[in-house]
Design an enzyme around this catalytic site. Structure first.
Site, short mmCIF file in Angstrom:
data_model
loop_
_atom_site.label_atom_id
_atom_site.label_comp_id
_atom_site.label_asym_id
_atom_site.label_seq_id
_atom_site.Cartn_x
_atom_site.Cartn_y
_atom_site.Cartn_z
N THR A 1 0.86 -1.18 0.00
CA THR A 1 0.00 0.00 0.00
C THR A 1 0.90 1.24 0.00
OG1 THR A 1 -0.14 0.34 2.39
CG2 THR A 1 -1.65 -1.28 1.43
N CYS A 2 0.29 2.40 0.06
CA CYS A 2 1.09 3.63 0.10
C CYS A 2 1.86 3.76 1.41
CB CYS A 2 0.21 4.85 -0.13
SG CYS A 2 -1.09 5.05 1.10
N ASN A 3 1.44 3.05 2.45
CA ASN A 3 2.08 3.17 3.75
C ASN A 3 3.01 2.02 4.11
OD1 ASN A 3 1.08 5.65 4.62
ND2 ASN A 3 -0.85 4.72 5.22
N ARG A 4 2.92 0.90 3.39
CA ARG A 4 3.77 -0.22 3.79
C ARG A 4 3.93 -1.23 2.65
NH1 ARG A 4 -1.27 -1.20 6.35
NH2 ARG A 4 -2.10 -3.25 5.93
#
Length: 82
Positions: free
Chosen positions: A42-45
């Site tokens: 994802t954009c975070n991980r």
């Protein structure tokens, strides 16, 4: 790695797009120490889960996979993995 362990620029370099997931899974299936694998990006991980008979061999193989697949030296991101 996630937004707490790595800056956005690095997470973007190691991210998997929908277009590249089929290729990534094909490579994961052929790694000797990995019987099953899952990629969550994802954009975070970026997370990779793997089933292996030997954790040290599996972890090492997954790190090398990330490095080779994304053409990024392991030294640039290894300390940010957990």
């Amino acid at each position: 790695m996630n937004h707490k362990t790595a800056p956005l620029e690095l997470r973007e370099k190691l991210a998997f797009s929908n277009a590249t997931l089929a290729e990534a899974y094909s490579i994961l299936r052929n790694l000797p120490f990995i019987q099953e694998g899952l990629v969550l990006s994802t954009c975070n991980r970026v997370e990779i889960y793997g089933v292996t008979d030997t954790s040290s061999g599996g972890i090492s193989e997954l790190k090398i996979f990330l490095s080779i697949y994304h053409k990024l030296p392991l030294e640039e991101f290894e300390e940010r993995l957990y």
